[in-house]
Design a protein around this motif. Structure first.
Motif, PDB file in Angstrom:
ATOM      1  N   UNK A 522       0.839  -1.206   0.000  1.00  0.00           N
ATOM      2  CA  UNK A 522       0.000   0.000   0.000  1.00  0.00           C
ATOM      3  C   UNK A 522       0.871   1.251   0.000  1.00  0.00           C
ATOM      4  N   UNK A 523       1.955   1.204   0.808  1.00  0.00           N
ATOM      5  CA  UNK A 523       2.847   2.364   0.853  1.00  0.00           C
ATOM      6  C   UNK A 523       3.498   2.610  -0.500  1.00  0.00           C
ATOM      7  N   UNK A 524       3.838   1.510  -1.222  1.00  0.00           N
ATOM      8  CA  UNK A 524       4.428   1.656  -2.545  1.00  0.00           C
ATOM      9  C   UNK A 524       3.447   2.253  -3.538  1.00  0.00           C
ATOM     10  N   UNK A 525       2.165   1.821  -3.469  1.00  0.00           N
ATOM     11  CA  UNK A 525       1.151   2.380  -4.365  1.00  0.00           C
ATOM     12  C   UNK A 525       1.000   3.881  -4.114  1.00  0.00           C
ATOM     13  N   UNK A 526       0.978   4.284  -2.833  1.00  0.00           N
ATOM     14  CA  UNK A 526       0.849   5.711  -2.504  1.00  0.00           C
ATOM     15  C   UNK A 526       2.064   6.477  -3.002  1.00  0.00           C
ATOM     16  N   UNK A 527       3.248   5.861  -2.860  1.00  0.00           N
ATOM     17  CA  UNK A 527       4.477   6.530  -3.325  1.00  0.00           C
ATOM     18  C   UNK A 527       4.409   6.789  -4.827  1.00  0.00           C
ATOM     19  N   UNK A 528       3.925   5.794  -5.575  1.00  0.00           N
ATOM     20  CA  UNK A 528       3.814   5.976  -7.023  1.00  0.00           C
ATOM     21  C   UNK A 528       2.849   7.119  -7.362  1.00  0.00           C
ATOM     22  N   UNK A 529       1.748   7.220  -6.630  1.00  0.00           N
ATOM     23  CA  UNK A 529       0.775   8.279  -6.890  1.00  0.00           C
ATOM     24  C   UNK A 529       1.359   9.657  -6.555  1.00  0.00           C
ATOM     25  N   UNK A 530       2.115   9.724  -5.490  1.00  0.00           N
ATOM     26  CA  UNK A 530       2.757  10.998  -5.148  1.00  0.00           C
ATOM     27  C   UNK A 530       3.719  11.425  -6.255  1.00  0.00           C
ATOM     28  N   UNK A 531       4.493  10.446  -6.755  1.00  0.00           N
ATOM     29  CA  UNK A 531       5.428  10.770  -7.835  1.00  0.00           C
ATOM     30  C   UNK A 531       4.687  11.212  -9.091  1.00  0.00           C
ATOM     31  N   UNK A 532       3.530  10.593  -9.338  1.00  0.00           N
ATOM     32  CA  UNK A 532       2.735  10.960 -10.510  1.00  0.00           C
ATOM     33  C   UNK A 532       2.224  12.400 -10.387  1.00  0.00           C
ATOM     34  N   UNK A 533       1.806  12.770  -9.196  1.00  0.00           N
ATOM     35  CA  UNK A 533       1.356  14.147  -8.978  1.00  0.00           C
ATOM     36  C   UNK A 533       2.496  15.124  -9.213  1.00  0.00           C
ATOM     37  N   UNK A 534       3.667  14.777  -8.704  1.00  0.00           N
ATOM     38  CA  UNK A 534       4.808  15.660  -8.896  1.00  0.00           C
ATOM     39  C   UNK A 534       5.224  15.730 -10.359  1.00  0.00           C
ATOM     40  N   UNK A 535       5.074  14.632 -11.076  1.00  0.00           N
ATOM     41  CA  UNK A 535       5.441  14.617 -12.496  1.00  0.00           C
ATOM     42  C   UNK A 535       4.455  15.431 -13.329  1.00  0.00           C
ATOM     43  N   UNK A 536       3.195  15.242 -13.073  1.00  0.00           N
ATOM     44  CA  UNK A 536       2.162  15.865 -13.918  1.00  0.00           C
ATOM     45  C   UNK A 536       1.675  17.205 -13.379  1.00  0.00           C
ATOM     46  N   UNK A 537       1.974  17.457 -12.101  1.00  0.00           N
ATOM     47  CA  UNK A 537       1.422  18.631 -11.422  1.00  0.00           C
ATOM     48  C   UNK A 537      -0.102  18.657 -11.556  1.00  0.00           C
ATOM     49  N   UNK A 538      -0.676  17.476 -11.577  1.00  0.00           N
ATOM     50  CA  UNK A 538      -2.120  17.319 -11.654  1.00  0.00           C
ATOM     51  C   UNK A 538      -2.592  16.485 -10.462  1.00  0.00           C
ATOM     52  N   UNK A 539      -3.801  16.761  -9.969  1.00  0.00           N
ATOM     53  CA  UNK A 539      -4.341  15.927  -8.885  1.00  0.00           C
ATOM     54  C   UNK A 539      -4.510  14.469  -9.348  1.00  0.00           C
ATOM     55  N   UNK A 540      -4.345  13.579  -8.427  1.00  0.00           N
ATOM     56  CA  UNK A 540      -4.531  12.154  -8.694  1.00  0.00           C
ATOM     57  C   UNK A 540      -5.569  11.612  -7.712  1.00  0.00           C
TER      58      UNK A 540
END
Length: 802
Positions: A522-540
């Motif tokens: 679960x922590x890894x899934x959240x980490x990936x989503x955080x990185x996606x937000x930082x990459x896209x600067x879009x809400x996830x």
């Protein structure tokens, strides 16, 4: 008689012609005398000369007199001429050498005299002048004519000519060039005075007019130009005469006077005149009258008053702005606004009535005969509704019903009431009275309306601040976990709900990530989503089901947002909600979204306000830095606006459906043309093309067109749209002639580099296009145009319409 003279005489008469000349002879006594001799031949019927008749007259005394006269005239610098009436010969010419540097013998005839003495433009007049004398029409004549003497210099001669007898015209001409120059200067001076727009006049010691120019006569209703001799009292009237008499009397003592008077113009009403009086002196220095020059300075005084009023407006607005920036509460702001306006020159009694306050201390009044109770009593329901319906209510008299703010004993005066309203929210009423005898101008009303708008916005801003504090309290108190995490994923801020779910103290979680209290998956899934937000600067938005150390397992629906600090991407904010209460989760998400939007927009507006104030007051580098802050704030607001569009799109994704491409392009290009009329926009689309898409597709096309226009370096940007259909794909190509889209932005949109390289609004606009296109299962492609420009292609699945 000299032999040569006799030879000429004999040759003349033997040729059958008449000899007529003056000769000098000597008497037997040796005395020289002058005789006029006329000798005519006597001829036979066949023309033979058979004898001569001679007539001789002694003209010695006459010639002596003429010689003396000629000497005198030569001393007087005068020209003497004598013309034979019958023959037109110039029989006598004196003093010509002093004028024209020619010998008398060189001017034998009247025609030669004219060509030598008279300027070409006056020869016809001179000829008519002589002819009147020759014909006997006139016995004497006077003529002024020009002559070109002394190497082309134009001079004026005044000729007095007299028909002396039936045989001769005697003329005298003297140089009057200096007199003509003085006459010309005097005419020009009189013409200048007469045509002057200034009022110019003069009176003598008895207050009677010596002259007055046309402007003066028209101003005072004098139709006849003949004003000389009229009394000053009769022209001005008793009242105006009594006003100016002391100033004229002072000028008669020899002292210049300057003053201003107000006079009624026949058609323009009251005018302000700048009056200059000066004594008129004779050759001995005695004062014989008074000259007056009067200039209409009404426009100047009005301009000065306007400048003074504008300066006061600026002072008022400056102090109001300072108060708006300095204060953060309406209770502190209202008294200052009232004092600034009420103490100014254009305005007097002033008060602000806030609708939301029940505390009488916030009802601020300025005026000796109005207290807080009076102000509160004025604001009846009807008065409040009247003001808000009008927006700005102009009151002609605030001492008379139905809008009586004072009792009838107070001197009549006008007022203005301004509704304090922002985004349809009513906050109060600003009422301002004006001094008695004045009327609110358009500038007065515009100033008060601007202040009213600013005060209303300030109250709105104060309300937002209170809401922000309330929201912060809500975030802390709600049961849903809310957290702010750094770019590396560690917690920076979290509420009690996070600690409660983690079963750890909040302080123990700061600086750590989710691995501190949940399973690695679960922590890894959240980490990936955080990185996606930082990459896209879009809400996830995502769901995760973590397992806690005590064996609990919960499913959370999470929305994670990019977090900015001073405009820089600095981490993520996550709101988690137990999906068992989905309806409440959606409500809380809307609240937080509003908070974020207000934070970004309002804080940037405050930054802009401070920057504008600094730029206006500072100079040099500080003003330059303030300008850069203002420009960057504007760009950040633009970025925030595009981020909002992306958030709205992702929060409420439109359904994918069939889109009529031709109809969509027609409406979209019309809209962009209206927004950018200077741009040349063309499009081509075969009829009957349909594609799979959504209603947001028109926003994607509009974004691409707008991006091409605003980033063009041409004065008249050119952009075109073409549509093609290949197999199962419909391609919409947007083509411009701009600089190529930076490779960095293209790489980000294709996922080839990290999102942190994207720092400007055009990138977010293209991200919106990418999200819209990908939501419709389409693709976004980039290509450089030849020889210059960009081609952005939207590839969509083709749709068949039956």
């Amino acid at each position: 008689m000299p032999d040569s003279h006799f030879d000429r005489l004999w040759d003349t008469v033997t040729d059958g012609e008449v000899w007529d000349e003056k000769v000098r002879n000597r008497r037997k006594s040796g005395e020289v005398y002058v005789a006029e001799q006329t000798i005519a031949p006597i001829t036979t019927s066949d023309g033979a000369i058979e004898g001569y008749v001679a007539i001789q007259s002694d003209v010695t005394e006459r010639e002596r007199l003429r010689d003396r006269i000629e000497l005198v005239l030569k001393e007087l610098d005068s020209l003497v001429f004598e013309i034979d009436i019958e023959t037109g010969l110039v029989t006598r010419l004196g003093a010509v050498e002093s004028f024209f540097d020619v010998d008398t013998d060189e001017i034998p005839t009247r025609r030669a005299f004219q060509e030598t003495v008279v300027a070409p433009e006056d020869r016809d007049r001179f000829d008519a002048f002589i002819e009147r004398l020759r014909s006997g029409e006139s016995e004497s004549e006077v003529l002024d004519f020009r002559t070109t003497a002394d190497a082309g210099e134009i001079r004026w001669l005044r000729s007095h000519a007299h028909r002396e007898s039936d045989r001769r015209i005697l003329g005298l001409a003297r140089d009057v060039t200096a007199l003509k120059d003085r006459e010309l200067a005097l005419r020009q001076y009189k013409q200048a005075i007469e045509s002057s727009k200034d009022l110019i006049a003069a009176v003598d010691e008895d207050f009677e007019y010596l002259f007055a120019n046309e402007a003066y006569r028209q101003y005072h209703g004098v139709e006849s130009p003949d004003i000389e001799g009229r009394s000053l009292r009769s022209v001005l009237g008793e009242e105006q005469f009594e006003e100016v008499e002391p100033f004229v009397s002072r000028a008669l003592t020899g002292r210049p006077v300057q003053t201003e008077v107000t006079r009624e113009h026949p058609s323009r009403g009251d005018r302000i005149l700048d009056v200059r009086l000066f004594p008129l002196e004779d050759a001995e220095g005695a004062v014989r009258g008074v000259g007056a020059s009067m200039r209409d300075v009404t426009a100047d005084r009005e301009r000065e008053a306007a400048i003074e009023r504008e300066s006061e407006y600026r002072r008022i607005m400056s102090e109001v702005n300072q108060a708006l920036v300095r204060e953060d509460d309406i209770d502190d702001l209202a008294p200052q606004i009232v004092d600034i306006i009420g103490s100014s020159t254009p305005f007097s009694c002033t008060f602000i009535y806030p609708l939301a306050s029940a505390d009488p201390d916030v009802i601020c009044a300025r005026g000796e005969n109005l207290d807080e109770g009076d102000v509160e009593a004025i604001h009846t329901r009807d008065y409040i509704e009247t003001v808000f319906e009008a927006g700005v209510l102009r009151m002609d008299d605030v001492t008379e019903p139905p809008l009586a703010h004072h009792d009838a004993e107070k001197e009549s005066h006008p007022g203005v009431a301004v509704a304090l309203e922002y985004e349809n929210e009513r906050y109060g009423i600003l009422t301002v009275h004006l001094p008695s005898g004045s009327e609110p101008t358009g500038d007065d009303i515009e100033l008060l309306e601007t202040i009213g708008d600013d005060v209303a916005y300030a109250i709105y801003h104060y309300t937002l601040q209170a809401e922000h504090r309330l929201f912060a309290d809500i975030v802390e108190r709600i049961d849903d976990p809310v957290m702010l995490q750094n770019r590396d994923g560690t917690f920076r801020v979290l509420n009690d709900a996070v600690a409660e779910f983690a079963r750890k103290e909040k302080e123990a979680l700061i600086g750590r990530d989710e691995t501190a209290f949940m399973d690695e998956e679960a922590a890894g899934l959240i980490k990936n989503r955080k990185e996606r937000v930082l990459e896209t600067e879009e809400p996830q938005s995502y769901q995760v089901t973590p397992s806690f150390p005590d064996g609990r397992e919960r499913t959370f629906s999470t929305t994670r947002y990019p977090y900015y600090d001073d405009g820089d991407l600095d981490g993520t904010i996550a709101i988690c909600r137990d999906v068992t209460d989905l309806k409440n989760h959606q409500r809380q998400l809307r609240i937080l979204d509003r908070v974020l939007r207000h934070n970004v927009n309002n804080n940037m507006n405050v930054v802009q306000g401070y920057a504008e104030m600094v730029e206006e007051r500072a100079d040099g580098e500080i003003a330059e830095y303030a300008g850069k802050i203002e420009a960057n704030s504007e760009r950040l607001l633009d970025i925030a606006d595009k981020q909002r569009k992306i958030t709205d799109f992702l929060s409420d994704l439109p359904p994918v459906e069939t889109v009529d491409v031709e109809r969509m392009l027609d409406g979209t290009t019309d809209r962009i043309r209206s927004e950018h009329p200077y741009a040349e926009i063309s499009w081509q689309c075969p009829g009957g093309i349909h594609a799979r898409g959504n209603m947001a597709l028109k926003d994607a096309i509009g974004e691409l067109l707008t991006n091409s226009i605003v980033h063009s370096d041409r004065e008249d940007p050119v952009v075109s749209v073409t549509v093609s259909r290949t197999g199962a794909t419909v391609t919409i190509s947007v083509v411009d002639e701009n600089e190529p889209i930076p490779q960095m932005e293209r790489d980000i949109l294709t996922g080839e580099v990290d999102i942190t390289a994207l720092h400007h609004g055009s990138g977010l606009g293209l991200w919106l296009v990418k999200l819209i296109v990908e939501h419709a299962d389409g693709r976004l492609r980039f290509q450089e145009n030849e020889p210059r420009g960009n081609i952005v292609r939207i590839e969509l699945p083709r749709s068949t319409v039956t």
